[in-house]
Each structure stands twice: as C-alpha cells, then as structure tokens.
Design an enzyme around this catalytic site. Structure first.
Site, PDB file in Angstrom:
ATOM      1  N   ASP A   1       0.813  -1.214   0.000  1.00 40.36           N
ATOM      2  CA  ASP A   1       0.000   0.000   0.000  1.00 40.36           C
ATOM      3  C   ASP A   1       0.846   1.263   0.000  1.00 40.36           C
ATOM      4  O   ASP A   1       2.011   1.271   0.414  1.00 40.36           O
ATOM      5  CB  ASP A   1      -0.954   0.017   1.200  1.00 40.36           C
ATOM      6  CG  ASP A   1      -0.231   0.021   2.541  1.00 40.36           C
ATOM      7  OD1 ASP A   1       0.746  -0.742   2.686  1.00 40.36           O
ATOM      8  OD2 ASP A   1      -0.625   0.796   3.429  1.00 40.36           O
TER       9      ASP A   1
ATOM     10  N   GLU B   1       0.188  -1.220   5.735  1.00 40.80           N
ATOM     11  CA  GLU B   1       1.240  -0.698   6.615  1.00 40.80           C
ATOM     12  C   GLU B   1       1.038   0.774   6.923  1.00 40.80           C
ATOM     13  O   GLU B   1       1.372   1.242   8.029  1.00 40.80           O
ATOM     14  CB  GLU B   1       2.609  -0.915   5.961  1.00 40.80           C
ATOM     15  CG  GLU B   1       3.804  -0.648   6.869  1.00 40.80           C
ATOM     16  CD  GLU B   1       4.268   0.805   6.887  1.00 40.80           C
ATOM     17  OE1 GLU B   1       5.061   1.174   7.779  1.00 40.80           O
ATOM     18  OE2 GLU B   1       3.824   1.572   6.002  1.00 40.80           O
TER      19      GLU B   1
END
Length: 369
Positions: free
Chosen positions: A92, A139
């Site tokens: 991400d 994350e």
C-alpha cells in the site's frame, strides 16, 4: 532450482509489465525485468485498503517464475520458499496522484520510494535466490497485513523488512507507536462557575503529559514525541453535560517501553479516562547480528562504500515482527526516505538495481550460513 529472472527481458511478458513503458526504463540495466515490475506496480494505484489490483500484478510476477504464490484472506501476497530469509515489504501507499514518468534515470510516481521500490527489489531478489517473500497490506494505516502474518506463519530464520534506507544504508532501529483517546464528561454549568469543565480538564491533562516528556535528549530517536491529532468538545445533545475527547499519539524510543509511557499518561489523570489502541513496540537490533553483518559485507561488495547504520524516528512493520519473532532482522530498501509521502516522490533506477544486487548477496550469504 531457483526460477531466476531474465535480466535482459524487455517489452511484454507474463508478469503484466506495461508494453508502453519508456525505453529509458530498461536501458543499460542488469535488472530490466525487475524495472518493468517496478514501473507496472507504481502505475497501479494501491492506496491503503485498495491494494487488490497491485497485489494481482505482484502475484503474476511470481507465477511467471513458477513460484508458489497466493493472496491470503487479508490481501497479503505470499510466496513461501527457503525460510532462511523472509523478504517482506508493503504494497500500500498513501494517497497522491503523481504522474508516472521516467526521465534522466529517475522513476517518478507515488510509492516509488515508500515502499514500492523496496517491495519490487525484494520480489526480484526472492525470485533470483529462492527465499521466502511476502508483500503485506495496510502498513500505512493499521499494519493489518503484518499483524496477520505473525499470527499465521512460523518464525523464519531471518527477516529483511522493506522500507527506503538508501542502497548503502540499513535500518536497525525504530521508535514504537502508542495511540489512544482521552474522554471526559462534566456537568454543564454557567460559564461563571470556577470549577473546571471537561474541556479544561482535557487541556490540562494533555499539557501535563506533554510537559513530562519535554526533555532534552541526544536526538529525536531517543525522545518521546507527543502529538495531539484531534480535539473535540462541547455540550452534549441533551444540554446537560460537557464532553471532551482528545486523540493522541506517542512515538516511543527503545530506551522505554510502551507501558512506561502509558503509566505516565494515566498518572496525570484527574478526570476522565484514556482508551488505548493496540500498541506497536519499539525495536533496536544489534549491528552484530548475522543479518546486519551480511548487509555490511554486501554493501561494501556492491559499491565499495562504507555502509550506513540507521535509526528511524518513525515506526515500521519491523517493530511488529520483532515483537513476535525472536530472529535477527533489519530494514532495507532503495530510495531517499525524505521523499516518503512527498509530492515529488521519485527513485533513481540505478539505485534500484544496486539494492537488488545487495539483497541477492545478503540472501545468498544468509542461506549459506
């Protein structure tokens, strides 16, 4: 036998690389196919909670090289193999539309540094050496991918986490993270009354906590950083009380524990309570572990330069891995971390290649030990 990368690959291939990638992308590179993966991944939006398309691109890259690979129930891309090393980075990115271009040896685009560059360098090294790989999700928000991973797989022999450190640097320490919400309620009374209402209590509580941690230390890494991130307060809908809430965050250095900070915050309460979120502990790895030594040797071998040993003031998924697994680890990846989340995020392609060379050398050394 490892399914090694075709270093000279260009144009369309089964990994899903863009056929419209500029010629400059792969010119003169020993890791042409890895660069194509990087271009394709940066060109695929992967904002936190919307990583599915990028995960499919990454999965296809491993399938092309005949690696066992799947996407698990939380969205992680899992490619298990030789567990002497687990290479892992996050899929991400933060939001931000940066046109993907290649110019003068630089790849521009959101995630090129944080952390698609490290992620793709690890994917290439995992295919080249046959070690285990996981691309994790979330994350930048809750680290849901890393939390799931430590609950769902056995501990590897070593971990290399992917975040930008520069090709010649390796990160051994991160501060921990603690967040929570202070909540207080008081009876509504006339503003002329001398007693503190809930809003005043909230202001006083946070001031006392921040003052406690306002101390001189040798650098930010060893300091507790206190940060209020949201403040709400006012009369309740029924007009009978005053409510106040404060969302707060603490960055916790390895010299302290999460519990140390929590005890201070709760000890300053005179009204109300604090509801804590799941904490992430600080981590400080020794420079004398097998992983750290492997990086020092590899960096010297690739660039004949002195390795930089780093400590970061933020928090990463390595904190979660270190809290769950008792194995040596470090964080590594190409890119200038000053460009994390920046509107001019960009990665030097030659540095990307050098990082793959370093990761391959590290994995081969650790696999032989």
């Amino acid at each position: 036998m490892n399914a090694e990368i075709d270093h000279d690959a260009t144009g369309e291939d089964d990994s899903g690389a863009h056929t419209d990638a500029p010629a400059e992308l792969t010119a003169g590179s020993n890791w042409a196919e890895a660069r194509e993966l990087l271009y394709d991944m940066v060109s695929t939006p992967s904002v936190s909670d919307d990583e599915e398309a990028a995960a499919e691109v990454l999965k296809a890259f491993f399938e092309t090289h005949d690696r066992e690979v799947w996407i698990d129930e939380v969205g992680n891309v899992r490619a298990p193999a030789d567990d002497s090393v687990l290479l892992t980075s996050h899929i991400d990115t933060v939001p931000g539309d940066i046109p993907v271009t290649v110019e003068d040896g630089l790849l521009w685009g959101r995630g090129s540094v944080d952390a698609t560059g490290p992620l793709c360098s690890m994917a290439a090294a995992a295919v080249e050496t046959g070690v285990s790989f996981v691309g994790v999700v979330g994350e930048e928000t809750s680290s849901r991918g890393a939390w799931h991973l430590v609950e769902d797989r056995e501990e590897p022999a070593a971990v290399v986490n992917g975040e930008p450190s520069g090709w010649d640097g390796v990160t051994l320490g991160y501060r921990g993270f603690l967040s929570g919400t202070y909540v207080a309620t008081s009876e509504l009374g006339h503003s002329s009354r001398p007693e503190d209402n809930a809003i005043q209590s909230a202001v006083a509580w946070w001031s006392h906590v921040a003052d406690f941690f306002d101390e001189e230390r040798d650098g930010v890494f060893d300091t507790v950083t206190t940060k209020p991130v949201r403040f709400d307060g006012g009369p309740t809908d029924d007009g009978l009380a005053v409510e106040a809430t404060v969302d707060v965050q603490f960055r916790v250095p390895p010299r302290l524990t999460i519990e140390d900070v929590r005890e201070v915050a709760e000890g300053e309460l005179t009204r109300g309570s604090v509801h804590w979120n799941k904490p992430i502990p600080p981590v400080m790895e020794s420079p004398r572990t097998d992983v750290a030594r492997a990086f020092r040797v590899a960096i010297r071998g690739v660039g004949e330069t002195k390795p930089r040993l780093l400590r970061k003031t933020g928090t990463s998924d390595m904190n979660i891995f270190a809290g769950a697994w008792d194995c040596p680890m470090a964080t590594y990846g190409p890119g200038n971390s000053d460009l994390d989340h920046a509107p001019d995020e960009r990665l030097e392609l030659d540095e990307f290649d050098s990082a793959i060379d370093v990761l391959v050398a590290v994995c081969e050394r650790l696999a032989d030990d």
